[in-house]
Design a protein around this motif. Structure first.
Motif, PDB file in Angstrom:
ATOM      1  N   GLY A 158       0.821  -1.206   0.000  1.00 54.85           N
ATOM      2  CA  GLY A 158       0.000   0.000   0.000  1.00 54.85           C
ATOM      3  C   GLY A 158       0.852   1.252   0.000  1.00 54.85           C
ATOM      4  O   GLY A 158       0.668   2.160  -0.816  1.00 54.85           O
ATOM      5  N   PHE A 159       1.826   1.295   0.903  1.00 56.25           N
ATOM      6  CA  PHE A 159       2.679   2.483   0.959  1.00 56.25           C
ATOM      7  C   PHE A 159       3.565   2.581  -0.277  1.00 56.25           C
ATOM      8  O   PHE A 159       3.868   3.677  -0.756  1.00 56.25           O
ATOM      9  CB  PHE A 159       3.528   2.469   2.235  1.00 56.25           C
ATOM     10  N   MET A 160       3.934   1.420  -0.805  1.00 57.31           N
ATOM     11  CA  MET A 160       4.781   1.449  -1.994  1.00 57.31           C
ATOM     12  C   MET A 160       4.022   2.046  -3.179  1.00 57.31           C
ATOM     13  O   MET A 160       4.588   2.781  -3.989  1.00 57.31           O
ATOM     14  CB  MET A 160       5.221   0.031  -2.327  1.00 57.31           C
ATOM     15  N   LEU A 161       2.733   1.747  -3.273  1.00 53.44           N
ATOM     16  CA  LEU A 161       1.933   2.328  -4.344  1.00 53.44           C
ATOM     17  C   LEU A 161       1.961   3.847  -4.253  1.00 53.44           C
ATOM     18  O   LEU A 161       2.086   4.538  -5.266  1.00 53.44           O
ATOM     19  CB  LEU A 161       0.480   1.863  -4.257  1.00 53.44           C
ATOM     20  N   VAL A 162       1.833   4.355  -3.029  1.00 56.26           N
ATOM     21  CA  VAL A 162       1.856   5.805  -2.857  1.00 56.26           C
ATOM     22  C   VAL A 162       3.185   6.349  -3.373  1.00 56.26           C
ATOM     23  O   VAL A 162       3.230   7.330  -4.133  1.00 56.26           O
ATOM     24  CB  VAL A 162       1.665   6.182  -1.375  1.00 56.26           C
ATOM     25  N   GLY A 163       4.266   5.689  -2.984  1.00 49.76           N
ATOM     26  CA  GLY A 163       5.580   6.139  -3.428  1.00 49.76           C
ATOM     27  C   GLY A 163       5.706   6.082  -4.934  1.00 49.76           C
ATOM     28  O   GLY A 163       6.167   7.043  -5.574  1.00 49.76           O
ATOM     29  N   MET A 164       5.243   4.982  -5.524  1.00 47.34           N
ATOM     30  CA  MET A 164       5.368   4.840  -6.970  1.00 47.34           C
ATOM     31  C   MET A 164       4.535   5.894  -7.694  1.00 47.34           C
ATOM     32  O   MET A 164       4.944   6.421  -8.726  1.00 47.34           O
ATOM     33  CB  MET A 164       4.918   3.438  -7.395  1.00 47.34           C
ATOM     34  N   ASN A 165       3.358   6.184  -7.144  1.00 48.07           N
ATOM     35  CA  ASN A 165       2.550   7.235  -7.776  1.00 48.07           C
ATOM     36  C   ASN A 165       3.293   8.554  -7.772  1.00 48.07           C
ATOM     37  O   ASN A 165       3.246   9.308  -8.745  1.00 48.07           O
ATOM     38  CB  ASN A 165       1.222   7.391  -7.037  1.00 48.07           C
ATOM     39  N   LYS A 166       3.956   8.836  -6.645  1.00 45.78           N
ATOM     40  CA  LYS A 166       4.729  10.082  -6.575  1.00 45.78           C
ATOM     41  C   LYS A 166       5.814  10.074  -7.647  1.00 45.78           C
ATOM     42  O   LYS A 166       5.988  11.047  -8.390  1.00 45.78           O
ATOM     43  CB  LYS A 166       5.364  10.224  -5.179  1.00 45.78           C
ATOM     44  N   ILE A 167       6.546   8.962  -7.737  1.00 42.83           N
ATOM     45  CA  ILE A 167       7.612   8.873  -8.731  1.00 42.83           C
ATOM     46  C   ILE A 167       7.042   9.040 -10.136  1.00 42.83           C
ATOM     47  O   ILE A 167       7.580   9.783 -10.958  1.00 42.83           O
ATOM     48  CB  ILE A 167       8.347   7.523  -8.602  1.00 42.83           C
ATOM     49  N   ASN A 168       5.931   8.356 -10.380  1.00 46.43           N
ATOM     50  CA  ASN A 168       5.322   8.477 -11.707  1.00 46.43           C
ATOM     51  C   ASN A 168       4.971   9.905 -12.033  1.00 46.43           C
ATOM     52  O   ASN A 168       5.138  10.354 -13.163  1.00 46.43           O
ATOM     53  CB  ASN A 168       4.047   7.625 -11.777  1.00 46.43           C
ATOM     54  N   LYS A 169       4.455  10.610 -11.039  1.00 46.88           N
ATOM     55  CA  LYS A 169       4.093  12.014 -11.281  1.00 46.88           C
ATOM     56  C   LYS A 169       5.326  12.781 -11.699  1.00 46.88           C
ATOM     57  O   LYS A 169       5.297  13.573 -12.646  1.00 46.88           O
ATOM     58  CB  LYS A 169       3.488  12.623 -10.021  1.00 46.88           C
ATOM     59  N   VAL A 170       6.423  12.564 -10.971  1.00 47.74           N
ATOM     60  CA  VAL A 170       7.666  13.273 -11.308  1.00 47.74           C
ATOM     61  C   VAL A 170       8.109  12.907 -12.718  1.00 47.74           C
ATOM     62  O   VAL A 170       8.438  13.772 -13.526  1.00 47.74           O
ATOM     63  CB  VAL A 170       8.772  12.919 -10.287  1.00 47.74           C
ATOM     64  N   LEU A 171       8.056  11.614 -13.027  1.00 44.31           N
ATOM     65  CA  LEU A 171       8.496  11.172 -14.354  1.00 44.31           C
ATOM     66  C   LEU A 171       7.634  11.782 -15.436  1.00 44.31           C
ATOM     67  O   LEU A 171       8.127  12.283 -16.447  1.00 44.31           O
ATOM     68  CB  LEU A 171       8.424   9.642 -14.450  1.00 44.31           C
ATOM     69  N   GLN A 172       6.338  11.768 -15.224  1.00 38.32           N
ATOM     70  CA  GLN A 172       5.456  12.327 -16.239  1.00 38.32           C
ATOM     71  C   GLN A 172       5.628  13.825 -16.341  1.00 38.32           C
ATOM     72  O   GLN A 172       5.575  14.396 -17.424  1.00 38.32           O
ATOM     73  CB  GLN A 172       4.006  11.967 -15.932  1.00 38.32           C
ATOM     74  N   GLY A 173       5.849  14.431 -15.188  1.00 41.96           N
ATOM     75  CA  GLY A 173       6.067  15.876 -15.196  1.00 41.96           C
ATOM     76  C   GLY A 173       7.285  16.229 -16.021  1.00 41.96           C
ATOM     77  O   GLY A 173       7.277  17.174 -16.810  1.00 41.96           O
ATOM     78  N   SER A 174       8.348  15.426 -15.888  1.00 41.31           N
ATOM     79  CA  SER A 174       9.583  15.748 -16.601  1.00 41.31           C
ATOM     80  C   SER A 174       9.401  15.592 -18.090  1.00 41.31           C
ATOM     81  O   SER A 174      10.099  16.205 -18.885  1.00 41.31           O
ATOM     82  CB  SER A 174      10.723  14.851 -16.115  1.00 41.31           C
ATOM     83  N   LYS A 175       8.433  14.750 -18.482  1.00 38.08           N
ATOM     84  CA  LYS A 175       8.237  14.515 -19.907  1.00 38.08           C
ATOM     85  C   LYS A 175       7.597  15.726 -20.585  1.00 38.08           C
ATOM     86  O   LYS A 175       8.037  16.202 -21.605  1.00 38.08           O
ATOM     87  CB  LYS A 175       7.366  13.268 -20.107  1.00 38.08           C
ATOM     88  N   SER A 176       6.569  16.257 -19.960  1.00 38.60           N
ATOM     89  CA  SER A 176       5.833  17.325 -20.622  1.00 38.60           C
ATOM     90  C   SER A 176       6.489  18.679 -20.405  1.00 38.60           C
ATOM     91  O   SER A 176       7.297  18.881 -19.554  1.00 38.60           O
ATOM     92  CB  SER A 176       4.400  17.345 -20.103  1.00 38.60           C
TER      93      SER A 176
END
Ligand SMILES: Cc1cc2nc3c(=O)[nH]c(=O)nc-3n(C[C@H](O)[C@H](O)[C@H](O)COP(=O)(O)O)c2cc1C
Ligand SMILES: Cc1cc2nc3c(=O)[nH]c(=O)nc-3n(C[C@H](O)[C@H](O)[C@H](O)COP(=O)(O)O)c2cc1C
Ligand SMILES: Cc1cc2nc3c(=O)[nH]c(=O)nc-3n(C[C@H](O)[C@H](O)[C@H](O)COP(=O)(O)O)c2cc1C
Ligand SMILES: Cc1cc2nc3c(=O)[nH]c(=O)nc-3n(C[C@H](O)[C@H](O)[C@H](O)CO)c2cc1C
Ligand code: SF4
Ligand code: SF4
Ligand code: SF4
Ligand code: SF4
Ligand code: FES
Lengths: 268, 322, 193, 192, 441, 201
Positions: free
Chosen positions: F183-201
């Motif tokens: 559960g906590f790992m999902l939260v962390g991964m979502n945060k990472i994904n946001k950063v990754l997606q943010g860097s793309k656009s």
């Protein structure tokens, strides 16, 4: 050799039995289904993960065909798949100019004086249960953001007591329109940036008293418009976006600045 | 006449009771004082150390979270303090500080804030923490400093622990009176049934808690263990022993009654109380764990949404008579 | 819409795939059967090696023998030297009433009936608590004890065995298991096997 | 009889499929957003799991073992289960449309639910006799259903609570499952 | 005998500080802003036009249907204009602005000038009674403003067997009904007899809370000779005056969910309404004025005053020595069900029972805190609603279909919010929920 | 699609576990240590690659009506191969992964990829897809296993960094810990994904 053949025969036998059984069953117990359901089902990833909220892919397909909408996206499918599904159902993106939501009010707290110290639930509909308007003008945007809640695209925000719409983010879904208890939102083509930002149908003097930038129904705009695009009814001007040529004459003519040019930055 | 100041507009009613969340929470904290006093008397300064640490930890952690959380948290409303105190009452007095810290982190974060803070949690935060600790550190959580003024580090088992590991015979010299006033081993809050009762009666009087849950909880434990006692007194302990030991009183009066995590409706509360009692007795009699109160309450917390949904109270006008 | 294949083709393809899969698997099975058997044997061997530590030059049957002790089945490997003299015995018993379940353990007994060593085969006791039974501090007290020189109960029950801290239940089960193994061996000797 | 009761208690509470055996977690998370769906799914799982338990018992003991090809267990079981599910679906759709409406939509989901295969393999592994296999399969399914329904109730209630955005959805669902698993640990050791 | 309802209810402090003050009459105000919409039902149609000279009792707005009600002018004068103005309660509605020609004269004299008639009620037919009431623009004065003639015209299949006169006045502060019962008891009795006649001589129950012992005694004395009129003293508990609760307390009948009093054969009327009925028959006087309690912590001399409909709130400031500078909150009606207002120029209407003036912190203004599921609201709700649960659903916008009816059953009494330690705006949320449900349909 | 991009997707944004929430049972069940996680991940990767390749080879031969049974048979074949292979070569690991090896068959990731990808793409693409998805899965299992091992047993990849007697937070190696950590790992991964997606656009 037999130690290879016997298992092969057994497993082959199982396969034979189950496939024949299924074939016969599917013929014998055939039930008509919209063939497109199967078609969409074929296109779907078939992971049957339930991730879309439906009970499995075929349920999703059935829903998509029956309601003819693809509002929920299959989480497993990539965008090409979704496009293919869209094609199969003939659900294409509507052509035509992008529409955006537009607020018919400029009644910021500077322009339109607040008349109460509202402390109840911060929601426009809820506030309407306690009083019709929190500013002097009874048509004003309440600025409590029921529309903002309804927008799924983060396109709206409240500033100075009225709602501000981000034309870039707004996709023109129209969700916000029925969310406004004051009926202050409408859709306009994104390029038609000349709008009447007022909804006050009171007589000129009353309107003026209530709000500094109210439309007072003076008819000046109607007179200067060369394209017959703006008309005043009930002391309120209204623009026909089909006819408007963006000549800006009405904007200059309006004594109260009720007519304004929206989102200039976005357009230059 | 121009109004030169804006008048308040708000929905009816304007009148309000003088109760507030904060007042309720602090009152419950205060009603725990008799029990705390008994444990301080029994375990000495260590008890106070544990209480102080958990209180500071829970409130402190919540204060830190309130700085980063995207929603408003009032960490001084007493609820996290209460969680801290109740957590303290659920650990032995020799619990090391880091265990209390882990417990507080679990209670505040896992038990409460991931759900959105006060009132949003499904499970009792203090109990989530207790069970978490119990399972993580079974040694530390099931051996207790022997009560009494003695400060030496002797540890022993709780009466229930003795029951589980050594059978009924070993309990022969534990008197029920000792159990009632707290002359036995146990975590801070589970040792004195009488002191807990004093606080609980006040809460009942103030109607901060309702009678259904605690009474049925205790009654069911009594009846269920009583049946087995009658069947075979040599194998099963007496029902009086069962209700006086472990967390039954603490659980029934202070933890199962946590309003946030108990049912909203009367019928729901009745079933909740019975369920808590039943599971407690079953786990005690047949399970590996000596104590079942925490598990029972957590399990019943889990079904509260179903109880709320399927056992609504009678509404006005539900009977046709016209 | 997707084309409808004839029923015949459908069946044939599926059967063929199944057929080929099975051939492939049968082949893999043929190749791996040996090593798997070896592995299984090796495991037993390793366990026996541990519990019969110190004995040399023993042989034991491939398949364990079985008997009943206290109404529960016990398996054992009799270790003999080339002259069929008994050197010791590796007994596999179920230790009764562990914390979560019964668990399987192997006990090595020397020819005089004393414990050589113990080995827990498979258990579900709590890691960090019950599983201390396969660790040295607990294990070592059993070595050299026999059925007569020891009271096979934990100290709490007025016996001679030191229980693991906070894992009395496991310790009890373990002790009972060892006792059962010793009894098995004694019975075997009495029966003159 | 007592043994059977113990087995049922064991399968439902003590060794719950979801909380201690980790089987069928995907549908557990996927189909638990609404209580109604969860109830339908539970019934469908119970139905299929019980039948699958019986059929795989027969396949195992009357085909695989006699011929000595236990290594084909996985492939045969899954083939049998998949066809069985599909067969049931087709027949149910025609003969009992009402039942199909209630349960049918869950059937495809079940094919790829590892609880079915898992429990089938488990009961084969523990050498149960036929009756016990069926009872065990049924009880395991009840355990799954119990876990699913409690969980769905909580998730529905969560709709009205202010779970922070970062935790909303799957993370909080997993955390709740974790706390429920904590609570279910209370039953441990109840059935030896 | 402890007549009360079982379910829910709360005990707010009574605060009946004006109970001993008899009704006073002021002078005619300078201006009247007669609200055109003072009832539940279809809006009426304005008949007065700018510049019209009209007289006391003249129609200014006409009923537009069965569930609608006439509005008459309380005074003679000249219609200045028709304006939209914010009403007590915050809604913006049309009003007729009237300059009375007798400004400054005693209002009491004007009222007493109404001609008395000696009528024989036995000769009146039921329809005549209803018509008269309808003509006179009488609406429920107990708060809701429901046109009285509608309530008095139950469909034939609903047999009315009891009439309850509501003198409970359970709201804190308000004493208007209390004073009316004391000062106009004989009018009340005559009014009751008219209504009794309408329904063919059914038994009458007059429910009065026990905190008004003088009223109970007086009315008991007045009605002593009528066997079928009974005064029922009621336990003091809010909302004893809610009609469903009142019926439960007095007759032990429960109005079914979604139902109306007539579903259990009862009609409930407020005492002031009954007196308005009396006035319509005996004085030929339409409903144009009412008794209003003026109270609150900023009112030095709390009291009760007879006010013409349309008088602005500011009219009472001097008379009751109100510290207007400090007023931050003023309520029309009681603190439980009354509405806040934002303008001192708003006019009083047929349903304004009280004007209460408070300073900033009199009712401690607290933020809405998270619900702690304490269940106090549920215990307080006289309708037995699981309020906290419904409200959470309303907030989350996921109202389960099976609770929609329950939400509609809320009588907005305010007990739940009153009892809530977390200061949840439960009533507003319930109303919001009703709003959503009606919008859906 | 570029291979690098593909891997980024498989590891983060479209990670089978944290992104798509598939294959949760093995994820939760075998990650009490990092080593088990890697073992399970690689076993799954093998099956994934194998079935992806075979399915993409046979995509034109298999009739659509028996697609699912055919795929399942192919997958099950590979699973059984892994099962026997592991048993022959890594007996200890096989013992801990136990029941969950056969269950790779019903791991939704595999069927999902076979359906969604391999049955429509070339052999090479399917191979790459199998490898990347499989390694993404392995990566997640490894991280989850590491966290649980560090907290629950005080060890990293089997190496104890704490003294023998010091207590560890046992819950993390037990069932509840698995859920909570993920559960906590999902939260962390979502945060990472946001950063990754943010860097793309
Ligand atoms: C999570 C947990 C796991 C436990 N595991 C075991 C175990 O594996 N073996 C055991 O004997 N007792 C186990 N116990 C039981 C307790 O430690 C019990 O109190 C202990 O056996 C009592 O023995 P003592 O007298 O040595 O303290 C466990 C308890 C808990 C809370
Ligand atoms: C749509 C509607 C229809 C009504 N019809 C009747 C009726 O036929 N008979 C009656 O006695 N009351 C009728 N009422 C009035 C209510 O019973 C009630 O008296 C009114 O809403 C005011 O009640 P309150 O002051 O308790 O809020 C009706 C109310 C509404 C809203
Ligand atoms: C919560 C609540 C409290 C009420 N209290 C009173 C009251 O104290 N006195 C009263 O006359 N009406 C009260 N009413 C209004 C009555 O329900 C009912 O509408 C009224 O007595 C009907 O008479 P009317 O139509 O003549 O106003 C109350 C209504 C509600 C909902
Ligand atoms: C009567 C009562 C009992 C409570 N019991 C507990 C409890 O057992 N554990 C706890 O963490 N909080 C308890 N609280 C505090 C509070 O309700 C709890 O922190 C909430 O669950 C947090 O949302 C209690 C509060 C009250 C009023
Ligand atoms: S709701 Fe739709 S139309 Fe309105 S602002 Fe948002 S995106 Fe635009
Ligand atoms: S536009 Fe409408 S809904 Fe939006 S804030 Fe203004 S009043 Fe509210
Ligand atoms: S306002 Fe409605 S919900 Fe609240 S107590 Fe009154 S009837 Fe119940
Ligand atoms: S009274 Fe308030 S805090 Fe208590 S349950 Fe109701 S809404 Fe929640
Ligand atoms: S892996 Fe998806 S259900 Fe088990």
């Amino acid at each position: 050799m037999p130690e290879l053949i016997i298992p092969a025969l057994i497993l082959g036998g199982f396969a034979l039995i189950s496939s024949t059984g299924l074939l016969i069953a599917s013929k014998k117990f055939y039930v008509y289904e919209d063939p497109r359901i199967e078609e969409v089902n074929e296109l779907l990833p078939g992971a049957n993960c339930g991730g879309c909220g439906f009970a499995g892919c075929s349920a999703y397909a059935e829903n998509a065909v029956n309601t003819m909408s693809l509002d929920t996206i299959c989480p497993v499918a990539d965008s090409e798949t979704m496009e293919a599904i869209g094609k199969a159902l003939g659900l294409e993106v509507k052509v035509g100019e992008k529409q955006v939501a537009s607020l018919m009010c400029k009644g910021t707290t500077q322009n339109c004086k607040p008349v109460m110290d509202y402390r109840g639930i911060q929601d426009c509909w809820a506030m309407m249960l306690v009083g019709d308007s929190n500013k002097a003008c009874s048509f004003t945007c309440l600025g409590l953001g029921s529309c903002v809640l309804a927008c799924n695209f983060d396109a709206m925000r409240i500033e100075d007591g009225i709602v501000v719409i981000d034309d870039e983010k707004c996709v023109g879904c129209g969700n916000c329109i029925p969310a406004c208890p004051k009926d202050l939102l409408h859709l306009r083509p994104v390029s038609k940036i000349v709008t009447v930002s007022c909804f006050n149908t009171d007589k000129g003097a009353d309107a003026r008293k209530a709000c500094a930038v109210a439309c007072i129904g003076c008819m000046k705009c109607e007179k200067v418009c060369e394209s017959d695009a703006i008309h005043v009814t009930n002391f309120l001007a209204k623009i026909d976006y089909e006819k408007c040529t963006l000549c800006n004459k009405c904007v200059e003519a309006c004594p109260t600045n009720a007519i304004e040019i929206r989102g200039i930055e976005a357009h230059e | 006449m121009e109004v030169n100041r804006l008048l308040i507009m708000d929905s009816s009613p304007q009148g309000r009771v003088t109760e507030s969340t904060t007042k309720i929470m602090y009152t419950v904290c205060i009603t725990l004082i008799p029990a705390l006093a008994v444990s301080a008397w029994m375990f000495g300064w260590d008890a106070l150390r544990v209480i102080a640490l958990t209180a500071i930890f829970t409130v402190g952690i919540e204060a830190l979270i309130s700085r980063i959380a995207p929603y408003k948290i009032n960490f001084m409303d007493g609820s996290s303090l209460l969680t801290g105190i109740l957590l303290a009452m659920n650990v032995p007095s020799n619990a090391p500080w880091w265990m209390l810290l882990i417990g507080s982190l679990v209670a505040v974060i896992l038990g409460k804030q991931v759900f959105g803070g006060l009132g949003q949690n499904i499970f009792n935060p203090a109990l989530v923490a207790r069970v978490f600790l119990l399972i993580s550190f079974p040694v530390a959580m099931t051996s207790w400093p022997l009560p009494g003024m003695a400060v030496d580090a002797a540890t022993g088992a709780t009466p229930l622990g003795i029951l589980k590991t050594e059978g009924v015979g070993a309990l022969a010299n534990t008197s029920l009176a000792d159990l009632a006033i707290g002359q036995v081993g146990g975590s801070l809050g589970e040792i004195s049934a009488l002191a807990l009762l004093i606080g609980a009666l006040y809460l009942l009087y103030k109607r901060y808690i309702t009678w259904e849950i605690p009474i049925l909880f205790i009654a069911v434990v009594f009846v269920f263990t009583g049946i087995f006692y009658l069947i075979d007194p040599n194998q099963y302990a007496s029902p009086v022993f069962h209700i006086l030991t472990g967390g039954v009183f603490l659980g029934a009066f202070f933890m199962a009654t946590d309003m946030v995590t108990s049912p909203l409706t009367f019928k729901g509360r009745v079933i909740f109380g019975i369920g808590c009692g039943l599971f407690t007795a079953i786990i005690r009699l047949f399970g590996s764990y000596p104590e079942g109160v925490s598990f029972a309450i957590l399990l019943m917390n889990g079904v509260v949404p179903l109880l709320d949904k399927y056992f609504p109270d009678k509404k006005f006008g539900m009977v046709k008579n016209g | 819409m997707a084309k409808q294949e004839s029923g015949f083709k459908v069946i044939i393809v599926l059967v063929l795939i199944a057929f080929l899969s099975a051939v492939l698997l049968a082949y893999v099975n043929k190749v791996t059967r040996e090593p798997i058997e070896e592995n299984k044997k090796a495991e037993t061997k390793k366990a026996i090696g541990i519990v019969l530590r110190g004995l040399t030059g023993y042989q034991y049957p491939e398949i364990p023998q079985e008997m009943e002790v206290d109404r529960s089945p016990v398996k054992y490997f009799m270790a003999v030297d080339s002259n069929k003299n008994i050197l010791g015995c590796a007994v596999i018993v179920k230790a009764p009433n562990g914390f979560t379940n019964d668990f399987d353990m192997m006990v090595g007994v020397d020819s005089s009936g004393s414990v050589i060593d113990t080995y827990v085969l498979d258990h579900k006791e709590t890691p960090g608590l019950g599983d201390g039974m396969s660790k040295e501090p607990f294990k070592k007290q059993f070595r050299g004890k026999n059925i007569n020189n020891t009271k096979w109960l934990v100290k709490k029950d007025k016996g001679d065995i030191d229980a693991m801290t906070a894992a009395t239940i496991t310790s009890r089960a373990f002790t009972a298991g060892v006792k059962r193994a010793l009894m098995t061996y004694n019975r075997l000797r009495e029966d003159g096997k | 009889m007592a043994e059977m009761i113990l087995m049922i208690v064991g399968a439902v509470f003590v060794n719950n499929v979801v909380f201690t055996k980790f089987l069928g977690i995907c549908p557990y998370l996927g189909v638990s957003k609404k209580l109604d769906t969860a109830i339908g799914m539970s019934m469908a799982v119970t139905f299929v799991l019980t039948i699958a338990g019986a059929v795989t018992y027969i396949v195992q003991n009357y085909v695989l073992v006699p011929i000595g090809i236990q290594y084909l267990q996985t492939i045969v079981f899954i083939l049998v289960i998949a066809s069985l599910v599909q067969f049931v679906e087709i027949v149910m759709k025609k003969t009992a449309p009402a039942l199909y409406k209630a349960l049918g939509i869950f059937l495809p989901l079940i094919t790829t639910n590892c609880a079915i295969l898992g429990v089938a393999i488990l009961s084969v592994q523990s050498n149960l006799n036929f009756i016990n296999t069926v009872v065990f399969s049924f009880a395991s399914a009840i355990g799954f259903g119990l876990a699913l329904i409690i969980f769905a109730g909580i998730r529905e209630a969560l709709d009205t609570r202010k779970v922070p955005a970062a935790f909303a959805g799957s993370p909080i669902a997993l955390i709740i499952a974790g706390i429920l698993a904590l609570a279910f640990m209370g039953f441990s050791g109840m059935v030896k | 005998m402890n007549n009360t309802f079982k379910m829910g209810g709360v005990h707010p402090p009574h605060e009946k500080r004006s109970a001993a003050q008899s009704i006073i009459y002021g002078e005619v105000p300078q201006q009247l802003l007669i609200p055109v919409h003072q009832h539940i039902g279809r809006p009426c149609e304005i008949v007065a036009a700018k510049g019209d000279e009209i007289f006391r009792g003249d129609l200014v707005a006409k009923s537009t249907g069965f569930v609608s009600s006439n509005v008459h002018s309380p005074l003679s004068g000249k219609v200045q204009k028709i304006v939209k103005f914010v009403q007590l309660g915050g809604q913006i509605k049309e009003c007729v602005l009237l300059s009375p020609d007798k400004a400054g004269e005693s209002f009491k004299n004007i009222i007493e000038a109404d001609k008395k008639k000696d009528i024989n009620i036995d000769s009146l037919s039921a329809d005549e009674i209803r018509n008269k009431i309808s003509e006179a623009g009488i609406v429920g004065m107990g708060g809701a403003g429901f046109p009285t003639h509608v309530k008095l015209s139950p469909p034939p299949e609903k047999k009315i067997d009891s009439l309850i006169i509501n003198g409970a006045e359970c709201e804190p502060y308000i004493t208007a009904d209390h004073r009316v019962m004391l000062e106009q008891s004989s009018e009340l009795l005559k009014g009751i007899l008219i209504l009794q006649k309408l329904f063919g001589g059914i038994p009458i129950y007059i429910g009065i809370e026990k905190n008004k012992p003088d009223a109970i005694e007086l009315i008991q004395k007045e009605t002593a000779e009528y066997k079928d009129i009974q005064v029922v003293p009621l336990k003091v508990k809010y909302p004893q005056g809610g009609e469903k609760q009142l019926i439960k307390s007095i007759l032990n009948r429960e109005v079914p969910c979604k139902g109306l009093p007539m579903d259990v054969g009862v009609v409930v009327q407020n005492v002031a309404t009954v007196i308005a009925v009396h006035d319509a028959f005996y004085y030929n006087r339409p409903l144009t004025e009412r008794v209003v309690t003026i109270s609150g912590n900023l009112v030095k001399n709390p009291g009760n005053i007879m006010l013409p409909v349309g008088a602005p709130v500011s009219y009472v400031f001097e008379k009751f020595e109100i510290d207007t500078e400090k007023v931050k909150l003023f309520i029309s009606g009681g603190p439980m069900m009354g509405r806040t207002s934002c303008s001192f120029e708003s006019p009083i209407s047929k349903t304004t029972s009280a004007l209460l003036f408070f300073d900033e912190d009199y009712f401690s203004d607290r933020r809405e805190n998270p619900c702690i599921r304490c269940g106090n609201c549920i215990n307080a709700c006289p309708m037995g609603l699981t309020v906290a649960q419904y409200v959470e659903m309303i907030i989350a916008n996921s109202i389960a279909p099976n609770i929609k009816d329950s939400i509609m059953d809320c009588i907005e009494c305010g007990s739940c919010s009153y009892a809530c330690p977390a200061d949840r705006r439960l009533v507003q949320w319930m109303r919001f929920g009703k709003n959503i449900i009606t919008r859906e349909n | 699609m570029k291979i690098g991009e593909k891997f980024k997707k498989a590891f983060f944004t479209e990670n089978p576990v944290t992104g798509l929430l598939l294959g949760l049972c093995p994820t939760l069940a075998v990650t009490s240590t990092a080593e088990n996680g890697i073992g399970m991940g690689l076993a799954t990767t093998f099956v994934l690659v194998g079935s992806n390749v075979v399915v993409s080879i046979l995509k034109n031969v298999i009739p659509s009506r028996v697609r699912i049974p055919a795929f399942i048979v192919i997958i099950a074949t590979f699973v059984t191969i892994v099962d026997m292979g592991l048993q022959a070569t890594m007996f200890e690991l096989h013992k801990t992964l136990g029941l969950f090896i056969p269950l790779i068959v019903v791991n939704c990731i595999i069927l999902g990829r076979a359906e969604a990808f391999a049955s429509k793409n070339t052999v090479w693409d399917s191979f790459v897809d199998g490898i990347s998805m499989g390694l993404g899965f392995t990566f997640t299992l490894f991280i989850l296993g590491s966290i649980r091992e560090i907290l629950g047993s005080g060890a990293i990849l089997g190496y104890n960094f704490l003294p023998e007697t010091s207590p560890t937070i046992l819950v993390f190696v037990l069932a509840p810990g698995a859920f909570i950590t993920l559960g906590f790992m999902l939260v962390g991964m979502n945060k990472i994904n946001k950063v990754l997606q943010g860097s793309k656009s």
